[in-house]
Write an enzyme that holds these catalytic residues in place. Structure first.
Site, mmCIF file in Angstrom:
data_model
loop_
_atom_site.group_PDB
_atom_site.id
_atom_site.type_symbol
_atom_site.label_atom_id
_atom_site.label_comp_id
_atom_site.label_asym_id
_atom_site.label_seq_id
_atom_site.Cartn_x
_atom_site.Cartn_y
_atom_site.Cartn_z
ATOM 1 N N LYS A 157 0.841 -1.200 0.000
ATOM 2 C CA LYS A 157 0.000 0.000 0.000
ATOM 3 C C LYS A 157 0.878 1.253 0.000
ATOM 4 O O LYS A 157 2.016 1.211 0.475
ATOM 5 C CB LYS A 157 -0.857 0.038 1.275
ATOM 6 C CG LYS A 157 -1.990 -0.965 1.315
ATOM 7 C CD LYS A 157 -2.780 -0.812 2.622
ATOM 8 C CE LYS A 157 -3.889 -1.845 2.701
ATOM 9 N NZ LYS A 157 -4.941 -1.657 1.692
ATOM 10 N N ARG A 160 -10.237 -11.452 1.906
ATOM 11 C CA ARG A 160 -11.104 -12.495 1.339
ATOM 12 C C ARG A 160 -10.438 -13.871 1.397
ATOM 13 O O ARG A 160 -11.115 -14.889 1.443
ATOM 14 C CB ARG A 160 -11.503 -12.093 -0.090
ATOM 15 C CG ARG A 160 -10.361 -11.915 -1.021
ATOM 16 C CD ARG A 160 -10.731 -11.130 -2.284
ATOM 17 N NE ARG A 160 -10.876 -9.700 -2.011
ATOM 18 C CZ ARG A 160 -11.249 -8.795 -2.903
ATOM 19 N NH1 ARG A 160 -11.540 -9.162 -4.147
ATOM 20 N NH2 ARG A 160 -11.348 -7.523 -2.583
HETATM 21 N N1 BES Z 1 -8.016 -3.811 4.580
HETATM 22 C C1 BES Z 1 -8.214 -3.372 3.250
HETATM 23 C C2 BES Z 1 -9.532 -2.620 3.068
HETATM 24 C C3 BES Z 1 -9.647 -1.306 3.796
HETATM 25 C C4 BES Z 1 -9.376 -0.114 3.166
HETATM 26 C C5 BES Z 1 -10.114 -1.269 5.107
HETATM 27 C C6 BES Z 1 -9.504 1.087 3.825
HETATM 28 C C7 BES Z 1 -10.258 -0.065 5.777
HETATM 29 C C8 BES Z 1 -9.949 1.106 5.139
HETATM 30 C C9 BES Z 1 -8.223 -4.567 2.303
HETATM 31 O O1 BES Z 1 -7.421 -5.643 2.674
HETATM 32 C C10 BES Z 1 -7.701 -4.110 0.989
HETATM 33 O O2 BES Z 1 -6.549 -3.757 0.920
HETATM 34 N N2 BES Z 1 -8.554 -4.138 -0.029
HETATM 35 C C11 BES Z 1 -8.165 -3.732 -1.332
HETATM 36 C C12 BES Z 1 -8.717 -4.737 -2.312
HETATM 37 C C13 BES Z 1 -8.238 -4.526 -3.720
HETATM 38 C C14 BES Z 1 -6.764 -4.848 -3.836
HETATM 39 C C15 BES Z 1 -9.053 -5.401 -4.641
HETATM 40 C C16 BES Z 1 -8.766 -2.358 -1.587
HETATM 41 O O3 BES Z 1 -9.914 -2.133 -1.201
HETATM 42 O O4 BES Z 1 -8.055 -1.508 -2.115
HETATM 43 MN MN MN Z 2 -5.424 -5.450 1.972
#
Ligand code: BES
Ligand code: MN
Ligand code: ZN
Length: 489
Positions: free
Chosen positions: A263, A337
């Protein structure tokens, strides 16, 4: 009651406390409960409220000095708006108590004539009185020492139950607020173990070896990049006369860097909340073990730390989820997931009457619904509607969302049964739901709660919601267990 909240049937104007909270309706006029305080002030409370600009709008908090007219030196006037609901009362009580942080005692003389209203006032007061000071070496953040709720004696049992639930929410908030350096997967599993022992829940904890040996490729795969190895916790509450099993599954990523699909630095600290779903499941089980509804409840906490390293999974790796389905991991940041899939598949062995998962799953949920509303998806329209209604009844904002079949093909993988991200850009919250649905045992009624926004409050406190960890979904899960126990779901 193990908390610092008590009921009182005494005249609130006579109480030897540091502040008395009353309700204000539009006008402004006084809400029921404020009569004695008004009398003690010579019938001039409305006049005083007008003088400080109180209008009775929901969310308003005004403080008035009593100048010796009653033992309490301060009256706090909490706006209730027109037609206050249980949630209005919770929020008003929470905001008023927060405004009184540092006082020794506060009495709440809000409209609390019946058990629902008294329970709402108690919940708001307890949840609004939260502070997290564990990592401060100087002064601790202030709270109110003792809370007195003016309500009839016959509301006592309901209020005591609410206090149990509020204590569970407090546990979840503490866990979310605990920095990941102090909450490894093992630490979180240890907390679950302690809760289980303290409340009489059965507990099973799988460590990294047991996860690999048992075929939990999602949790093992996500966890393999961290020096802090993953865990799967299974908690279970059994009622001797129950014939239905409810299964809860919570996402417990103690920190989500994204892994190799790392990230951006900006805002990554938010990812300490990525175990909020597991927290909610643990909190709910703690409360349920004490409240003892007539239903069996099983809770899975899918716990791992998502880190980039030489041992981390790579984009393009293929893993095998519990039960045998394969997943091509195209983006290691879509890790939630993967860990959830293992537990959803495992839940088949628990013959669930109802399966509910809770996860801080997608940024797309924030785009769709903002930061305060949980997205609710399900494989059954009635279940989705009842989950939304249950959330609403406890004051947790939520909204039903679809799981359109056409999104499934975006998850087709050239090498495995399914990919963990879609080639399609839009509807990311729904795509994640569609992915999870693949691992729900056949014939099981299932709902999925995406709490990415509500689990953590980055903004200022409001109502009974503090900054930081909120404990989102905990109260909804307890409500759902009770709905099943009562034969409503
Ligand atoms: N933990 C994150 C989702 C999240 C984002 C929670 C902001 C709380 C605040 C999750 O694991 C994630 O990184 N999701 C990705 C999925 C994508 C790569 C398909 C996302 O939402 O960017
Ligand atoms: Mn994630
Ligand atoms: Zn995550």
């Amino acid at each position: 009651m193990t908390t610092n909240l008590k009921l009182t049937q005494n005249d609130p104007a006579s109480l030897d406390v540091d502040a008395v909270v009353v309700g204000v309706l539009p006008g402004p006029s006084l809400a029921p409960g404020a009569e004695a305080v008004d009398t003690a002030l010579g019938g001039r409370l409305v006049e005083a409220l007008k003088a400080v600009g109180a209008t009775g709008k929901a969310g308003e908090v005004h403080k008035l000095p009593t100048l010796g007219a009653l033992p309490a030196p301060v009256v706090v006037a909490a706006g209730l708006g027109a037609d206050p609901t249980a949630e209005t009362l919770r929020r008003a009580a929470g905001a008023a108590v927060r405004a009184l942080a540092g006082k020794g005692t506060a009495a709440l003389a809000l409209p609390a004539a019946d058990a629902d209203a008294a329970a709402a006032v108690a919940t708001g007061a307890l949840l609004g009185n939260y502070a997290f000071g564990r990592y401060r070496t100087g002064e601790q953040p202030e709270t109110v020492g003792e809370l007195l709720v003016a309500a009839p004696a016959e509301t006592q049992a309901r209020v005591a139950e609410e206090a149990v639930v509020a204590e569970a929410v407090t546990l979840v908030r503490d866990l979310v607020n605990t920095p990941p350096s102090h909450l490894s997967p093992e630490d979180l599993a240890d907390v679950a173990d302690r809760v289980a022992k303290a409340t009489g829940l059965d507990v099973e904890i799988l460590d990294e070896k047991a996860l690999v040996d048992g075929g939990y490729g999602g949790i093992a795969g996500v966890g393999q990049g961290s020096v802090n190895p993953p865990r799967l916790v299974r908690l279970s509450y059994t009622h001797p006369e129950a014939d239905k099993n409810v299964v809860f599954v919570g996402k417990g990523i103690t920190f989500d860097t994204g892994g190799i699909s790392i990230k951006p630095a900006e805002g990554m600290d938010w990812m300490k909340s990525d175990m909020g779903g597991a927290g909610a499941v643990l909190g709910a089980l703690q409360a349920i073990a004490t409240l003892k509804p007539k239903v069996n409840v099983i809770g899975y906490l899918t716990i791992a730390e998502n880190m980039p390293s030489g041992t981390a999974q790579r984009p393009s790796d293929v893993i095998t989820i519990y039960g045998g389905k394969t997943v091509e991991v195209l983006n290691t940041d879509a890790e939630g997931r993967l860990v959830m899939a293992d537990a959803l598949a495992r839940s088949a062995e628990d013959s669930p009457h109802l399966l509910v998962d809770v996860a801080t799953l997608t940024g797309a949920a924030l785009v769709a619904l903002g930061v305060r509303t949980t997205g609710v998806m399900a494989n059954d329209d009635e279940v989705r509607e009842k989950v939304v209604a249950a959330a609403e009844s406890v004051g947790e904002q939520s909204w039903g969302m679809p799981l359109p079949d056409e999104l499934r093909k975006g998850l087709d993988s050239p090498v495995a049964d399914i990919a963990n991200i879609s080639g399609d850009r839009w509807g990311g919250m729904l795509t994640a739901g569609i992915f999870l649905k693949e691992f729900v045992p056949d014939g099981v009624r299932w709902a999925h709660l995406d709490i990415a926004g509500p689990a953590f409050n980055k903004g200022e406190p409001y109502g009974y919601t503090p900054k930081g960890g909120t404990g989102a979904a905990t109260r909804t899960l307890v409500r759902l267990a009770r709905e099943v126990a009562d034969g409503n779901l």
